[in-house]
Design an enzyme around this catalytic site. Structure first.
Site, PDB file in Angstrom:
ATOM      1  N   CYS A   1      60.702  -3.249 -27.046  1.00  0.00           N
ATOM      2  CA  CYS A   1      60.569  -1.956 -26.085  1.00  0.00           C
ATOM      3  C   CYS A   1      60.967  -0.566 -27.091  1.00  0.00           C
ATOM      4  O   CYS A   1      60.244   0.566 -26.400  1.00  0.00           O
ATOM      5  CB  CYS A   1      61.390  -2.176 -24.906  1.00  0.00           C
ATOM      6  SG  CYS A   1      61.209  -3.652 -24.124  1.00  0.00           S
TER       7      CYS A   1
ATOM      8  N   HIS B   1      55.380   1.277 -18.275  1.00  0.00           N
ATOM      9  CA  HIS B   1      56.137   0.633 -19.437  1.00  0.00           C
ATOM     10  C   HIS B   1      55.231  -0.224 -20.220  1.00  0.00           C
ATOM     11  O   HIS B   1      55.728  -1.278 -20.173  1.00  0.00           O
ATOM     12  CB  HIS B   1      57.587   0.299 -18.949  1.00  0.00           C
ATOM     13  CG  HIS B   1      58.493  -0.303 -20.222  1.00  0.00           C
ATOM     14  ND1 HIS B   1      58.486   0.345 -21.462  1.00  0.00           N
ATOM     15  CD2 HIS B   1      59.230  -1.240 -20.048  1.00  0.00           C
ATOM     16  CE1 HIS B   1      59.255  -0.211 -22.119  1.00  0.00           C
ATOM     17  NE2 HIS B   1      59.820  -1.013 -21.323  1.00  0.00           N
TER      18      HIS B   1
END
Lengths: 406, 488
Positions: free
Chosen positions: A90, A354
């Site tokens: 991420c 996200h």
């Protein structure tokens, strides 16, 4: 004097389930918007770095830069550009930001004014949720063999926090309420609507004590920005923002290998390096885009970045946000010294969305727009210094950057 | 993605809590690795078995999962970090609970983590720590010792129970007063066998590498091709002969015979004979009230046994009373044979052969153990042979857990060994459909007192005759799911 790095243009797609667009469409849109915003042409770009967690598994493509070249840069005769994809779960976007920043500085050291495109993207919704979740679990280690999901890893962080402090589980739910409130002013956000504290509190327990509405979702999206030397930015007469520093630090991938799981050492060290090199500290910061993949992550980040003492963030969350449902967005945190800190004006990972590889770049796009003063309805008046904080996994990588209005 | 062999082998250390310690700095690793991350090539890593006891440092209850091992079918399940006793190390693991356990003491036993490409991945699973009833050791006795026999024993019975009333309700029948065991969500025949083996080695110093032969008898082996015994051997650290037996409910006693013969022949020092089953029955079959779960393991050898095998006799014939065809899911009754010409005939025949060859009669024995397919048969066949209630009752296990097939007589023998005094003589006869019986004449030695004193949990506690509060009674739906009767 040391040459500084300037961000001269930004681009950002909508975040969400974008079924009608491929990953190439998204990268193209963000990239072209950034070029347009910087008022330069694609053959002005010398290099590009693309943050992306797992195009191989999400899209079956493992030669990303060449594909991007074919689709975006190839049309310009005589264009010479080299790109590469950077992975770090991420934090892939943050790592692309770091690589781009250092490439500009490396060029400056040789007397060149390189123009770099830093991008990040993820196309996640082509896969069913179960499969996407499985792909995301590649960001963790060992534990996944034993059924540890990401919500469970962050659930264990929250569980330990609750064990060691007097915090209540629902204190953290205010973070999600605040993020959604901010996102309601952001048209690019995946979840551009408000949610009540009660709704967060009663949402499905994905991995107790992590609830569904404490968690960021699965999304598609891309973001890009153009950076070069300040000297070149001035020459181009650009409305630029200074990227003062970007630092990334690794820590052990697995939680069980850490002495104190409530400190993300990678975040703490990356922040210390940035504060030291820039001479700015937590007290100078007006806005922050923090990595709130789960509500507890924002609380820990506020502590690890030095805004609150360790194991104290929950008190300030309560003080700052318990009445945020009735307040005008963006809603700030109160700091111990009486100042205000605006966190995740974009809506954060929770509400803006996200698409993992895009996040680190998208955070820098939000801060750039805030510092330039063109963040629209969610503009923080007089913002001069902002940071971004991008985490890979459960703290195996963290990237912190500091941006300043010149 | 399907798992492959190399991944299976490389994750063995993590799954079996086998780690590494750096001799230089003391750092602990839960993986097989060659270098210390702190000391690099300066460090020297040695193998260690990590403690199986600890305290939950942090935990989470997972309600949405996805994994290559099918963990999505196990939700809700708990995961956590366990601070291991006497070691500065937190181990990641599954905790067998659906509640928060942070701060609680836990201990680990083997469980079935999941299945990929037909291969079963076993791992240590953490469970809340309890204190258990222990056997009350007998004092005094005789000076009988020596010979070849049982050196130690271990059992495992899952905690889950279902009442016959709850089964009967689903099938529109009326059957009252029976209870049987069934698997928890992390259990199968393989995990029973492994846990009984660990339990068997808990109270002695026998080096597992001296166990020359490991045998697992079962009619619910996890694999049709690949021995359960090989899985047990890897876990306990033995790498010699491994073999599985199948002979309906007497596959467990077959291992005792084989072990005894091998030790007697002098070809090995120790053998381990395990009977383990997650007993199979077609959902509507009458066996649904009795088919239970459990395992028992025996270490057979000549080094100071607690019970000596004086002699054995067998009897078998081609009697198709109860059987399961290759690749069939459930066994069937072929019809008519079950009671008289099958169970009674074979047991009587083997028992009488043994009494004759030993020149003994029923009153020479203190205990009379017979296979227990239901609560009536063992009592009936014992009476027919001339044994009394006092000889039979202490051997009964079926009343608490049902018929555990290959584990039935082995569990009954363990129950007897928990209570026996030196010099006691035990008469044992198993039965396996298809059909055959093994009969044993066993004498308990003076070593039994010491062994009973060392045991950490009585067989009666495992059965649920004692420590009833630890049993988990469940409704039919949970039973059906855990037993594999509900297909995903």
């Amino acid at each position: 004097m040391k040459e500084k790095v300037a961000i001269i243009g930004v681009g950002h797609t909508e975040f969400g389930e974008l079924w009608d667009r491929s990953w190439v469409d998204l990268v193209e849109e963000a990239g072209l918007k950034a070029l347009e915003d910087a008022n330069i042409k694609k053959n002005d770009i010398n290099k590009f770095f693309l943050g992306n967690m797992s195009l191989g598994m999400f899209g079956g493509q493992e030669h990303t830069a060449s594909k991007v070249f074919s689709e975006i840069f190839n049309s310009s005769p005589g264009n010479q550009v080299l790109g590469r994809r950077i992975e770090g779960a991420c934090s892939s976007g943050g790592l692309a930001l770091e690589a781009s920043f250092n490439d500009v500085l490396a060029g400056a050291h040789q007397g060149e004014d390189r123009v770099i495109m830093a991008g990040g993207f993820e196309k996640m919704t082509d896969k069913p949720t179960d499969e996407a979740t499985k792909i995301l679990s590649a960001a963790s280690d060992m534990g996944k063999e034993l059924g540890f999901t990401f919500p469970a890893l962050y659930g264990m962080l929250k569980d330990r926090y609750l064990e060691e402090t007097d915090a209540e589980e629902e204190d953290f739910d205010y973070i999600a309420v605040k993020s959604h409130k901010n996102a309601s002013l952001n048209k690019r956000a995946q979840y551009s609507f408000e949610v009540s504290h009660d709704k967060v509190k009663k949402s499905f327990k994905v991995a107790n004590p992590t609830k569904l509405l404490n968690s960021s979702g699965i999304a598609d999206g891309a973001a890009a920005l153009i950076m070069t030397t300040e000297r070149k930015a001035k020459k181009l007469d650009a409305d630029y923002i200074l990227l003062e520093d970007v630092r990334g630090v690794n820590d052990s991938i697995a939680l069980f290998e850490r002495d104190d799981i409530l400190t993300l050492v990678s975040t703490k060290k990356a922040a210390e390096l940035v504060y030291e090199s820039t001479g700015f500290g937590p007290g100078d910061i007006d806005i922050a885009e923090l990595h709130d993949c789960f509500s507890i992550a924002e609380a820990l980040a506020l502590e690890d970045l030095g805004f609150y003492p360790k194991r104290e963030a929950w008190r300030w969350i309560r003080k700052s946000l318990s009445d945020c449902e009735d307040k005008q967005a963006p809603v700030p945190y109160k700091l111990p010294n009486g100042d205000e800190l605006f966190v995740n004006t974009s809506g954060g990972l929770k509400a803006k969305g996200h698409p993992v590889g895009a996040t680190g770049i998208a955070q820098a796009v939000e801060v750039t727009e805030q510092l330039r003063g063109n963040a629209g309805d969610r503009q923080v008046e007089g913002a001069r210094i902002g940071i971004t904080h991008n985490v890979g996994g459960s703290g195996g990588t963290a990237v912190v950057s500091l941006l300043r209005k010149p | 993605m399907k798992k492959t062999g190399p991944e299976y082998r490389r994750t063995l250390g993590m799954r079996y809590l086998k780690g590494r310690r750096c001799e230089e700095c003391g750092k602990i690793y839960l993986s097989s690795r060659n270098f210390c991350s702190d000391c690099g090539r300066e460090g020297k890593l040695t193998k260690i078995d990590l403690p199986k006891k600890g305290n939950v440092y942090s935990s989470s209850v997972v309600r949405k999962s996805t994994s290559d091992l099918g963990l999505d079918s196990k939700i809700p399940y708990s995961v956590g970090l366990i601070e291991l006793d006497d070691l500065d190390f937190k181990a990641p693991g599954i905790i067998d609970t659906e509640q928060r356990t942070t701060g609680e003491d836990v201990e680990a036993s083997i469980g079935l983590l999941g299945i990929s490409n037909q291969v079963r991945f076993y791992t240590y699973i953490w469970r809340k720590k309890h204190s258990y009833h222990k056997p009350s050791p007998n004092s005094g006795g005789c000076d009988f010792s020596g010979g070849i026999g049982i050196v130690d024993y271990g059992v495992y019975v899952p905690r889950k129970r279902i009442r016959s009333e709850d089964i009967a309700e689903v099938w529109g029948e009326s059957v009252e007063g029976m209870v049987k065991s069934f698997p928890g969500k992390w259990e199968d025949t393989g995990s029973y066998a492994m846990n009984s083996a660990l339990n068997c080695l808990e109270n002695n110093e026998v080096d597992p590498s001296d166990i020359g032969k490991i045998m697992v008898g079962s009619e619910s082996h996890p694999y049709a091709v690949k021995p359960t015994a090989s899985v047990v051997a890897e876990l306990i650290g033995s790498d010699r002969q491994c073999v599985d037996f199948e002979f309906a409910c007497k596959a467990g006693t077959q291992g005792i015979i084989d072990g005894y013969d091998s030790v007697k022949a002098g070809s090995i020092d120790y053998a381990m004979a395990i009977g383990a089953d997650s007993s199979q029955a077609r959902p509507g079959d009458a066996l649904k009230y009795t088919a239970g779960d459990g395992a028992a393991a025996f270490l057979i050898g000549s080094d100071d046994p607690i019970a000596v095998i004086n002699a054995y006799e067998s009897f078998s014939s081609d009697t198709p009373d109860f059987l399961r065809g290759e690749a069939e899911e459930f066994p069937v009754h072929f019809g008519r044979f079950t009671g008289e010409p099958a169970y009674f005939k074979h047991i009587m025949e083997a028992a009488e052969r043994l009494l004759q060859s030993q020149g003994t009669s029923p009153e020479d024995y203190d205990y009379a153990l017979f296979h227990q397919p239901n609560t009536k048969f063992p009592r009936k066949v014992g009476k027919r042979l001339g044994f009394t209630k006092d000889q039979i009752e202490p051997t009964i296990v079926v009343d608490w857990i049902g018929n555990t097939y290959s584990a039935c007589v082995p569990l009954g023998l363990c129950r007897v060994l928990d209570q026996a005094s030196p010099g006691d003589r035990i008469f044992v006869t198993s039965y396996g459909s298809g059909a055959g019986s093994d009969a044993f004449d066993i004498t308990v030695t003076e070593k039994i007192n010491e062994k009973q004193g060392e045991r950490k949990r009585s067989v009666d506690s495992w059965l649920g005759k004692e420590d009833k509060n630890l049993l988990e009674f469940e409704p039919y739906g949970k039973y059906a799911k855990n037993k594999g009767l509900l297909k995903d």
